[in-house]
Motif scaffolding. Structure first.
Motif, PDB file in Angstrom:
ATOM      1  N   GLN A 116       0.848  -1.209   0.000  1.00 27.48           N
ATOM      2  CA  GLN A 116       0.000   0.000   0.000  1.00 27.48           C
ATOM      3  C   GLN A 116       0.879   1.253   0.000  1.00 27.48           C
ATOM      4  O   GLN A 116       1.852   1.333   0.754  1.00 27.48           O
ATOM      5  CB  GLN A 116      -0.889  -0.008   1.252  1.00 27.48           C
ATOM      6  CG  GLN A 116      -1.811   1.172   1.374  1.00 27.48           C
ATOM      7  CD  GLN A 116      -3.015   1.127   0.458  1.00 27.48           C
ATOM      8  OE1 GLN A 116      -3.317   0.125  -0.153  1.00 27.48           O
ATOM      9  NE2 GLN A 116      -3.717   2.222   0.362  1.00 27.48           N
ATOM     10  N   GLN A 117       0.521   2.198  -0.843  1.00 30.63           N
ATOM     11  CA  GLN A 117       1.227   3.478  -0.894  1.00 30.63           C
ATOM     12  C   GLN A 117       0.234   4.603  -0.666  1.00 30.63           C
ATOM     13  O   GLN A 117      -0.880   4.567  -1.184  1.00 30.63           O
ATOM     14  CB  GLN A 117       1.914   3.668  -2.248  1.00 30.63           C
ATOM     15  CG  GLN A 117       3.008   2.654  -2.499  1.00 30.63           C
ATOM     16  CD  GLN A 117       3.945   3.086  -3.602  1.00 30.63           C
ATOM     17  OE1 GLN A 117       4.377   4.234  -3.650  1.00 30.63           O
ATOM     18  NE2 GLN A 117       4.268   2.169  -4.499  1.00 30.63           N
ATOM     19  N   LYS A 118       0.657   5.592   0.112  1.00 26.06           N
ATOM     20  CA  LYS A 118      -0.154   6.788   0.368  1.00 26.06           C
ATOM     21  C   LYS A 118       0.659   7.998  -0.076  1.00 26.06           C
ATOM     22  O   LYS A 118       1.826   8.127   0.296  1.00 26.06           O
ATOM     23  CB  LYS A 118      -0.488   6.905   1.850  1.00 26.06           C
ATOM     24  CG  LYS A 118      -1.343   5.776   2.369  1.00 26.06           C
ATOM     25  CD  LYS A 118      -1.604   5.947   3.849  1.00 26.06           C
ATOM     26  CE  LYS A 118      -2.385   4.741   4.371  1.00 26.06           C
ATOM     27  NZ  LYS A 118      -2.630   4.869   5.818  1.00 26.06           N
ATOM     28  N   TYR A 119       0.021   8.839  -0.859  1.00 26.18           N
ATOM     29  CA  TYR A 119       0.678  10.041  -1.363  1.00 26.18           C
ATOM     30  C   TYR A 119      -0.202  11.268  -1.151  1.00 26.18           C
ATOM     31  O   TYR A 119      -1.429  11.190  -1.243  1.00 26.18           O
ATOM     32  CB  TYR A 119       0.923   9.925  -2.869  1.00 26.18           C
ATOM     33  CG  TYR A 119       2.244   9.323  -3.250  1.00 26.18           C
ATOM     34  CD1 TYR A 119       3.310  10.128  -3.640  1.00 26.18           C
ATOM     35  CD2 TYR A 119       2.433   7.946  -3.236  1.00 26.18           C
ATOM     36  CE1 TYR A 119       4.530   9.576  -4.011  1.00 26.18           C
ATOM     37  CE2 TYR A 119       3.651   7.389  -3.598  1.00 26.18           C
ATOM     38  CZ  TYR A 119       4.698   8.212  -3.991  1.00 26.18           C
ATOM     39  OH  TYR A 119       5.897   7.663  -4.346  1.00 26.18           O
ATOM     40  N   VAL A 120       0.459  12.395  -0.900  1.00 24.17           N
ATOM     41  CA  VAL A 120      -0.175  13.709  -0.953  1.00 24.17           C
ATOM     42  C   VAL A 120       0.657  14.531  -1.936  1.00 24.17           C
ATOM     43  O   VAL A 120       1.870  14.679  -1.757  1.00 24.17           O
ATOM     44  CB  VAL A 120      -0.215  14.405   0.428  1.00 24.17           C
ATOM     45  CG1 VAL A 120      -0.778  15.812   0.292  1.00 24.17           C
ATOM     46  CG2 VAL A 120      -1.020  13.586   1.422  1.00 24.17           C
ATOM     47  N   TYR A 121       0.015  14.997  -2.989  1.00 27.39           N
ATOM     48  CA  TYR A 121       0.665  15.834  -3.992  1.00 27.39           C
ATOM     49  C   TYR A 121       0.173  17.262  -3.783  1.00 27.39           C
ATOM     50  O   TYR A 121      -1.038  17.491  -3.657  1.00 27.39           O
ATOM     51  CB  TYR A 121       0.290  15.399  -5.414  1.00 27.39           C
ATOM     52  CG  TYR A 121       0.609  13.959  -5.721  1.00 27.39           C
ATOM     53  CD1 TYR A 121       1.873  13.581  -6.152  1.00 27.39           C
ATOM     54  CD2 TYR A 121      -0.362  12.968  -5.583  1.00 27.39           C
ATOM     55  CE1 TYR A 121       2.159  12.256  -6.451  1.00 27.39           C
ATOM     56  CE2 TYR A 121      -0.084  11.640  -5.870  1.00 27.39           C
ATOM     57  CZ  TYR A 121       1.169  11.288  -6.303  1.00 27.39           C
ATOM     58  OH  TYR A 121       1.442   9.976  -6.584  1.00 27.39           O
ATOM     59  N   VAL A 122       1.098  18.219  -3.753  1.00 34.75           N
ATOM     60  CA  VAL A 122       0.732  19.629  -3.628  1.00 34.75           C
ATOM     61  C   VAL A 122       1.356  20.363  -4.809  1.00 34.75           C
ATOM     62  O   VAL A 122       2.577  20.327  -5.002  1.00 34.75           O
ATOM     63  CB  VAL A 122       1.221  20.241  -2.294  1.00 34.75           C
ATOM     64  CG1 VAL A 122       0.874  21.723  -2.230  1.00 34.75           C
ATOM     65  CG2 VAL A 122       0.604  19.493  -1.113  1.00 34.75           C
TER      66      VAL A 122
END
Length: 130
Positions: A38-44
């Motif tokens: 599982q991968q979690k990303y936040v892109y800004v």
């Protein structure tokens, strides 16, 4: 009269294209399964004058961190950018490409020679102008 119409059309296109780039600005979140789990990303993404910049904050089995994104581009509803990654001293570039809507980024990411993954990032803040 035709010259005037062409000039008006060119002006409309010139103002519409930068607006699409501004639509990418904001915070986007994604969770997806991959060969490393599982991968979690936040892109800004931010618009700085004519330039687009971005950063990705990640949490996956190989660690947590934040990295500056490179070559952030928008062309109409098409989006692309690069995420530099260092694994055991080897530098890899993750290439992203996909489509942008008001609420979603549908992305394909090519992780060096290791494979391709599909993901959908959701807008985590209100769309610009809404």
């Amino acid at each position: 009269m035709k010259l005037r119409s062409v000039g008006l059309l060119a002006l409309l296109l010139a103002t519409a294209l930068p607006a699409a780039a501004a639509d990418l600005a904001g915070r986007w979140t994604a969770e997806f399964d991959s060969p490393i789990g599982q991968q979690k990303y936040v892109y800004v993404f931010k618009k700085d004058g004519a330039a687009l910049t971005g950063e990705a904050t990640y949490d996956h089995s190989m660690g947590k961190g934040t990295v500056a994104l490179k070559n952030v581009k928008v062309d109409g509803d098409k989006v692309s950018f690069e995420e530099p990654l260092s694994v055991n001293g080897a530098n890899i570039t993750i290439l992203y490409s996909g489509t942008l809507s008001d609420t979603e980024l549908k992305l394909s990411r090519v992780v060096g020679d290791f494979g391709t993954e599909q993901l959908t990032a959701k807008r985590a803040d209100a769309a610009p102008g809404k």
